[in-house]
Design a protein around this motif. Structure first.
Motif, PDB file in Angstrom:
ATOM      1  N   TYR A   1     -33.712   5.940 -16.691  1.00  0.00           N
ATOM      2  CA  TYR A   1     -34.373   6.099 -17.980  1.00  0.00           C
ATOM      3  C   TYR A   1     -33.356   6.561 -19.018  1.00  0.00           C
ATOM      4  N   ILE A   2     -33.501   6.069 -20.238  1.00  0.00           N
ATOM      5  CA  ILE A   2     -32.613   6.461 -21.325  1.00  0.00           C
ATOM      6  C   ILE A   2     -33.243   7.633 -22.060  1.00  0.00           C
TER       7      ILE A   2
ATOM      8  N   TYR B   1     -28.788   1.659 -17.262  1.00  0.00           N
ATOM      9  CA  TYR B   1     -29.767   1.690 -18.348  1.00  0.00           C
ATOM     10  C   TYR B   1     -30.286   0.284 -18.642  1.00  0.00           C
ATOM     11  N   GLU B   2     -29.380  -0.673 -18.740  1.00  0.00           N
ATOM     12  CA  GLU B   2     -29.773  -2.031 -19.117  1.00  0.00           C
ATOM     13  C   GLU B   2     -30.614  -2.717 -18.041  1.00  0.00           C
TER      14      GLU B   2
ATOM     15  N   GLN C   1     -20.825   1.790 -15.730  1.00  0.00           N
ATOM     16  CA  GLN C   1     -21.856   1.794 -14.695  1.00  0.00           C
ATOM     17  C   GLN C   1     -23.174   2.385 -15.221  1.00  0.00           C
ATOM     18  N   GLN C   2     -23.061   3.447 -16.012  1.00  0.00           N
ATOM     19  CA  GLN C   2     -24.281   4.054 -16.565  1.00  0.00           C
ATOM     20  C   GLN C   2     -24.950   3.105 -17.555  1.00  0.00           C
TER      21      GLN C   2
ATOM     22  N   PHE D   1     -19.145  -0.404 -25.034  1.00  0.00           N
ATOM     23  CA  PHE D   1     -20.329   0.311 -25.500  1.00  0.00           C
ATOM     24  C   PHE D   1     -20.380   1.704 -24.878  1.00  0.00           C
ATOM     25  N   GLY D   2     -20.059   1.776 -23.586  1.00  0.00           N
ATOM     26  CA  GLY D   2     -20.025   3.066 -22.910  1.00  0.00           C
ATOM     27  C   GLY D   2     -19.010   4.008 -23.536  1.00  0.00           C
TER      28      GLY D   2
END
Length: 99
Positions: A60-61, A54-55, A49-50, A40-41
């Protein structure tokens, strides 16, 4: 949903809970599509890691990133937010014990 005015402590809690709820929903949708965090990244030019941050609601997204995520997951923003469930009672009872 109508959100009442909040004290600063409630605002901080509200923001954290919203970030966590959004992140959890993104994770569910991602897994439903059979995507790993790394896959997905890569689609979004983000690290695994990002995606994890987020998850988990640690970060914050940004709106543009959220829109891209939803697009790749095949979910409209309207549908996503319509189905997003926030436990507002937990926010207000946690930060205001008189309720």
């Amino acid at each position: 949903m109508i959100i009442p005015p909040m004290a600063p402590a409630q605002l901080s809690t509200f923001k954290r809970v919203v970030a966590q709820c959004i992140g959890q929903q993104i994770q569910i949708l991602r897994k439903d599509k059979g995507l790993t965090g790394r896959d997905f990244g890569a689609l979004l030019d983000l690290s695994q890691q990002q995606i994890s941050r987020y998850e988990r609601g640690c970060n914050y997204i940004c709106t543009d990133t959220l829109l891209l995520m939803l697009s790749y997951l095949g979910v409209s923003p309207e549908s996503f937010f319509h189905n997003l469930t926030l436990d507002l009672n937990s926010i207000f009872t946690t930060t205001n014990p008189r309720n």
